[in-house]
Design an enzyme around this catalytic site. Structure first.
Site, mmCIF file in Angstrom:
data_model
loop_
_atom_site.group_PDB
_atom_site.id
_atom_site.type_symbol
_atom_site.label_atom_id
_atom_site.label_comp_id
_atom_site.label_asym_id
_atom_site.label_seq_id
_atom_site.Cartn_x
_atom_site.Cartn_y
_atom_site.Cartn_z
ATOM 1 N N HIS A 59 -7.773 -5.402 0.972
ATOM 2 C CA HIS A 59 -6.569 -4.639 0.632
ATOM 3 C C HIS A 59 -5.365 -5.093 1.459
ATOM 4 O O HIS A 59 -4.281 -5.332 0.916
ATOM 5 C CB HIS A 59 -6.845 -3.156 0.839
ATOM 6 C CG HIS A 59 -5.690 -2.274 0.532
ATOM 7 N ND1 HIS A 59 -5.084 -2.235 -0.708
ATOM 8 C CD2 HIS A 59 -5.007 -1.388 1.316
ATOM 9 C CE1 HIS A 59 -4.073 -1.376 -0.680
ATOM 10 N NE2 HIS A 59 -4.011 -0.849 0.532
ATOM 11 N N SER A 94 0.798 -1.227 0.000
ATOM 12 C CA SER A 94 0.000 0.000 0.000
ATOM 13 C C SER A 94 0.832 1.279 0.000
ATOM 14 O O SER A 94 1.638 1.507 -0.901
ATOM 15 C CB SER A 94 -0.944 -0.046 1.209
ATOM 16 O OG SER A 94 -1.932 0.934 1.125
ATOM 17 N N ASP A 123 -9.969 -6.676 -2.966
ATOM 18 C CA ASP A 123 -9.458 -5.313 -3.177
ATOM 19 C C ASP A 123 -9.701 -4.946 -4.641
ATOM 20 O O ASP A 123 -8.925 -5.276 -5.529
ATOM 21 C CB ASP A 123 -7.964 -5.267 -2.848
ATOM 22 C CG ASP A 123 -7.391 -3.859 -2.971
ATOM 23 O OD1 ASP A 123 -8.134 -2.937 -3.359
ATOM 24 O OD2 ASP A 123 -6.197 -3.685 -2.677
#
Length: 227
Positions: A205, A127, A178
């Site tokens: 995610h 991320s 995600d």
């Protein structure tokens, strides 16, 4: 114990403790320099792999996440040296003006690897940490033994030719649920010439958090093939 380090003018001496496993010792400290970075490190009792794993983190997390999930301990038991970092402004690392530019973020990671004497590094980047890992990958990919992006940010900042130039073995990981960042980053990451893709089912995610056992199995398989 960790709170003793906050606000100190210089890096503390390294501290260590056992986590209920005689094969796992966690070291904590700050890197040298004007913008010290807090890190956690595990040194296996019997180191059997030259590959070393550097774990970054997403926006809602820090280096402690990898300890809570058991990732650091697992890597140690499998004979890997592993280092988890608190990025600037997260965990026990203070904010830094150095990371306001792409070049500064790449230089930060380069300095950390040098200061901690990390060689044959595999960089794990979920991320937000793509903001750091991708500039480093583009500029210094020859220093990496492997790359594990997990729906990283900032992939849109680079073009197809830049990704093509990176020959680092790459494991692209993402959660099945995600539907936004994973898909956006995958479109760009697929241009890396030496990559494999693994989708972790029934995970969002932060797929490593939702399905840690599946994540660990895939990561260890990738690392073992690099060693």
């Amino acid at each position: 114990m960790l709170l003793l380090y906050v606000g100190l003018p210089g890096p503390p001496e390294q501290t260590s403790w056992l986590l209920g496993d005689p094969n796992v010792t966690v070291l904590v400290g700050l890197t040298p320099g004007n913008s010290p970075i807090f890190y956690r490190e595990v040194l296996p009792l019997h180191r059997t792999h030259r590959v070393e794993v550097v774990l970054l983190h997403g926006k809602a997390f820090n280096s402690h996440t990898w300890e809570q999930l058991g990732t650091l301990q697992l890597l140690s038991r499998r004979g890997y040296r592993a280092v988890a970092l608190d990025l600037p402004g997260f965990g026990n690392s203070a904010p830094s003006k150095e990371v306001s530019t792409e070049a500064g973020r790449a230089e930060l990671l380069k300095r950390i690897l040098r200061d901690l004497e990390v060689q044959n590094a595999v960089l794990v980047s979920p991320s937000l940490s793509g903001h750091y890992a991708l500039p480093f990958l583009m500029q210094s990919h020859h220093q990496l033994r492997g790359f594990v992006p997990i729906a990283p940010t900032s992939t849109q900042n680079y073009n197809q030719e830049q990704f093509w130039a990176v020959k680092t073995p790459t494991l692209i990981l993402y959660g099945e649920l995600d539907h936004k960042l994973a898909q956006e980053s995958l479109q760009q990451l697929r241009h890396l010439p030496n990559h494999s893709v693994v989708k972790i089912h029934n995970a969002g995610h932060a797929c490593y958090l939702h399905k840690p056992q599946d994540f660990h199995l895939v990561l260890l398989d990738f690392l073992d093939h690099l060693s």
